[in-house]
Design a protein around this motif. Structure first.
Motif, PDB file in Angstrom:
ATOM      1  N   LYS A 136       0.829  -1.213   0.000  1.00  0.00           N
ATOM      2  CA  LYS A 136       0.000   0.000   0.000  1.00  0.00           C
ATOM      3  C   LYS A 136       0.858   1.256   0.000  1.00  0.00           C
ATOM      4  CE  LYS A 136      -4.058  -2.033   2.169  1.00  0.00           C
ATOM      5  NZ  LYS A 136      -4.750  -2.264   3.429  1.00  0.00           N
ATOM      6  N   ILE A 137       1.902   1.257   0.820  1.00  0.00           N
ATOM      7  CA  ILE A 137       2.789   2.422   0.886  1.00  0.00           C
ATOM      8  C   ILE A 137       3.478   2.633  -0.453  1.00  0.00           C
ATOM      9  CG2 ILE A 137       4.890   3.341   1.944  1.00  0.00           C
ATOM     10  CD1 ILE A 137       4.031   1.783   4.512  1.00  0.00           C
ATOM     11  N   PHE A 138       3.945   1.543  -1.045  1.00  0.00           N
ATOM     12  CA  PHE A 138       4.672   1.635  -2.310  1.00  0.00           C
ATOM     13  C   PHE A 138       3.796   2.229  -3.410  1.00  0.00           C
ATOM     14  CE2 PHE A 138       6.876   0.117  -6.104  1.00  0.00           C
ATOM     15  CZ  PHE A 138       8.176   0.491  -5.783  1.00  0.00           C
ATOM     16  N   THR A 139       2.515   1.825  -3.440  1.00  0.00           N
ATOM     17  CA  THR A 139       1.627   2.314  -4.504  1.00  0.00           C
ATOM     18  C   THR A 139       1.043   3.696  -4.210  1.00  0.00           C
ATOM     19  OG1 THR A 139      -0.219   1.075  -3.565  1.00  0.00           O
ATOM     20  CG2 THR A 139       0.993   0.032  -5.352  1.00  0.00           C
ATOM     21  N   THR A 140       0.774   3.999  -2.925  1.00  0.00           N
ATOM     22  CA  THR A 140       0.155   5.292  -2.593  1.00  0.00           C
ATOM     23  C   THR A 140       1.163   6.341  -2.157  1.00  0.00           C
ATOM     24  OG1 THR A 140      -0.175   4.777  -0.246  1.00  0.00           O
ATOM     25  CG2 THR A 140      -1.929   4.101  -1.783  1.00  0.00           C
ATOM     26  N   GLY A 141       2.316   5.896  -1.639  1.00  0.00           N
ATOM     27  CA  GLY A 141       3.297   6.849  -1.108  1.00  0.00           C
ATOM     28  C   GLY A 141       2.904   7.419   0.239  1.00  0.00           C
ATOM     29  N   LYS A 142       1.853   6.863   0.849  1.00  0.00           N
ATOM     30  CA  LYS A 142       1.360   7.381   2.144  1.00  0.00           C
ATOM     31  C   LYS A 142       1.712   6.427   3.278  1.00  0.00           C
ATOM     32  CE  LYS A 142      -2.689   9.832   0.381  1.00  0.00           C
ATOM     33  NZ  LYS A 142      -2.369  10.553  -0.610  1.00  0.00           N
ATOM     34  N   PRO A 143       1.952   6.973   4.488  1.00  0.00           N
ATOM     35  CA  PRO A 143       2.278   6.111   5.634  1.00  0.00           C
ATOM     36  C   PRO A 143       1.090   5.279   6.100  1.00  0.00           C
ATOM     37  CG  PRO A 143       2.267   8.441   6.276  1.00  0.00           C
ATOM     38  CD  PRO A 143       1.966   8.381   4.816  1.00  0.00           C
ATOM     39  N   ILE A 144       1.401   4.231   6.832  1.00  0.00           N
ATOM     40  CA  ILE A 144       0.376   3.387   7.466  1.00  0.00           C
ATOM     41  C   ILE A 144       0.723   3.304   8.947  1.00  0.00           C
ATOM     42  CG2 ILE A 144      -0.569   1.057   7.643  1.00  0.00           C
ATOM     43  CD1 ILE A 144      -0.380   0.832   4.674  1.00  0.00           C
ATOM     44  N   ARG A 145      -0.252   3.545   9.798  1.00  0.00           N
ATOM     45  CA  ARG A 145      -0.003   3.615  11.238  1.00  0.00           C
ATOM     46  C   ARG A 145      -0.680   2.475  11.997  1.00  0.00           C
ATOM     47  NH1 ARG A 145       2.369   8.296  11.040  1.00  0.00           N
ATOM     48  NH2 ARG A 145       1.612   9.987   9.780  1.00  0.00           N
ATOM     49  N   ASP A 146      -0.211   2.310  13.229  1.00  0.00           N
ATOM     50  CA  ASP A 146      -0.845   1.418  14.210  1.00  0.00           C
ATOM     51  C   ASP A 146      -0.980  -0.035  13.751  1.00  0.00           C
ATOM     52  OD1 ASP A 146      -1.070   3.682  15.818  1.00  0.00           O
ATOM     53  OD2 ASP A 146      -3.040   4.172  15.014  1.00  0.00           O
ATOM     54  N   ILE A 147       0.089  -0.590  13.224  1.00  0.00           N
ATOM     55  CA  ILE A 147       0.103  -2.018  12.899  1.00  0.00           C
ATOM     56  C   ILE A 147       0.597  -2.748  14.141  1.00  0.00           C
ATOM     57  CG2 ILE A 147       1.093  -3.819  11.439  1.00  0.00           C
ATOM     58  CD1 ILE A 147       1.546  -1.650   9.307  1.00  0.00           C
ATOM     59  N   ALA A 148      -0.249  -3.547  14.734  1.00  0.00           N
ATOM     60  CA  ALA A 148       0.127  -4.312  15.934  1.00  0.00           C
ATOM     61  C   ALA A 148       0.700  -5.651  15.484  1.00  0.00           C
ATOM     62  CB  ALA A 148      -1.078  -4.519  16.839  1.00  0.00           C
ATOM     63  N   TYR A 149       1.827  -6.026  16.074  1.00  0.00           N
ATOM     64  CA  TYR A 149       2.459  -7.304  15.712  1.00  0.00           C
ATOM     65  C   TYR A 149       3.271  -7.821  16.891  1.00  0.00           C
ATOM     66  CZ  TYR A 149       7.015  -5.045  15.255  1.00  0.00           C
ATOM     67  OH  TYR A 149       8.178  -4.381  15.522  1.00  0.00           O
ATOM     68  N   LYS A 150       3.726  -9.067  16.759  1.00  0.00           N
ATOM     69  CA  LYS A 150       4.554  -9.669  17.804  1.00  0.00           C
ATOM     70  C   LYS A 150       6.016  -9.574  17.378  1.00  0.00           C
ATOM     71  CE  LYS A 150       0.945 -12.986  18.785  1.00  0.00           C
ATOM     72  NZ  LYS A 150       0.317 -13.209  17.500  1.00  0.00           N
ATOM     73  N   ALA A 151       6.802  -8.893  18.188  1.00  0.00           N
ATOM     74  CA  ALA A 151       8.237  -8.756  17.920  1.00  0.00           C
ATOM     75  C   ALA A 151       8.979  -9.865  18.659  1.00  0.00           C
ATOM     76  CB  ALA A 151       8.735  -7.393  18.389  1.00  0.00           C
ATOM     77  N   ILE A 152       9.943 -10.454  17.984  1.00  0.00           N
ATOM     78  CA  ILE A 152      10.736 -11.532  18.589  1.00  0.00           C
ATOM     79  C   ILE A 152      12.093 -10.971  18.986  1.00  0.00           C
ATOM     80  CG2 ILE A 152      11.720 -13.831  18.242  1.00  0.00           C
ATOM     81  CD1 ILE A 152       9.644 -14.142  15.931  1.00  0.00           C
TER      82      ILE A 152
END
Length: 191
Positions: A136-152
């Motif tokens: 999405k960022i690559f095609t729109t050039g806009k940031p994406i926020r608040d992606i929750a994930y598990k960091a190892i």
């Protein structure tokens, strides 16, 4: 001394010397920065008998370079001092810059992260979230926020994190990588 060395080099080699940068002091005491190229003047026998110089005032360029350097120092200081994890990756997902906060979050020294891929610190099931965000960022050039994930972490501990991905663009506006700003939300998740 710099100019004498340059003229000495021209005299001994008979070849021009370019891009000699030096401080020039005007009659009124103002300091200006100059850049010259020196060329030998030779007689019919090929002996150096004098010099020609072509110069330009580079004071404004020097001031802009110093302002840019100061801005870079301020920018890097802010990134190092903030509590949020900050990092930059290229299109292949390799770390090109990391701050101390991400080192603490992931338990890796900065040197160990740089040049390696972020994928080893992301839970496999969460990678799809990242790939989707990157697309999405690559095609729109806009940031994406608040992606929750598990960091190892390096020690294998799982920490819950939240991240914002921001595109890094070249001078033509083409996305050439991503910047991530994240934080540990493990305590919030537990509550």
């Amino acid at each position: 001394a710099l100019l004498y060395e340059a003229f000495g080099k021209i005299f001994t080699t008979g070849k021009p010397v370019r891009d000699i940068a030096y401080k020039a002091i005007r009659k009124d005491g103002e300091i200006r920065y100059s850049e010259i190229a020196g060329f030998p003047i030779q007689n019919q026998k090929g002996e150096v008998v004098g010099f020609r110089g072509i110069g330009r005032d580079i004071t404004e360029r020097k001031r802009m370079e110093e302002a840019l350097r100061q801005s870079e120092v301020k920018y890097r200081t802010i990134l190092e001092e903030m509590d949020e994890a900050y990092f930059e990756v290229d299109l292949a997902g390799n770390y090109t810059y990391v701050n101390d906060a991400i080192s603490r979050l992931l338990g890796y020294p900065k040197e160990e992260l740089l040049g390696t891929t972020f994928r080893r610190q992301v839970n496999e099931e969460d990678m799809a979230l990242f790939y989707d965000a990157f697309g999405k960022i690559f095609t729109t050039g806009k940031p994406i926020r608040d992606i929750a994930y598990k960091a190892i972490r390096k020690d294998g501990e799982i920490r819950y994190s939240e991240i914002a991905w921001i595109p890094t663009q070249n001078y033509k506006g083409v996305v050439v990588g991503f910047r991530g700003i994240g934080r540990d939300i493990t305590e919030r998740k537990r509550m």
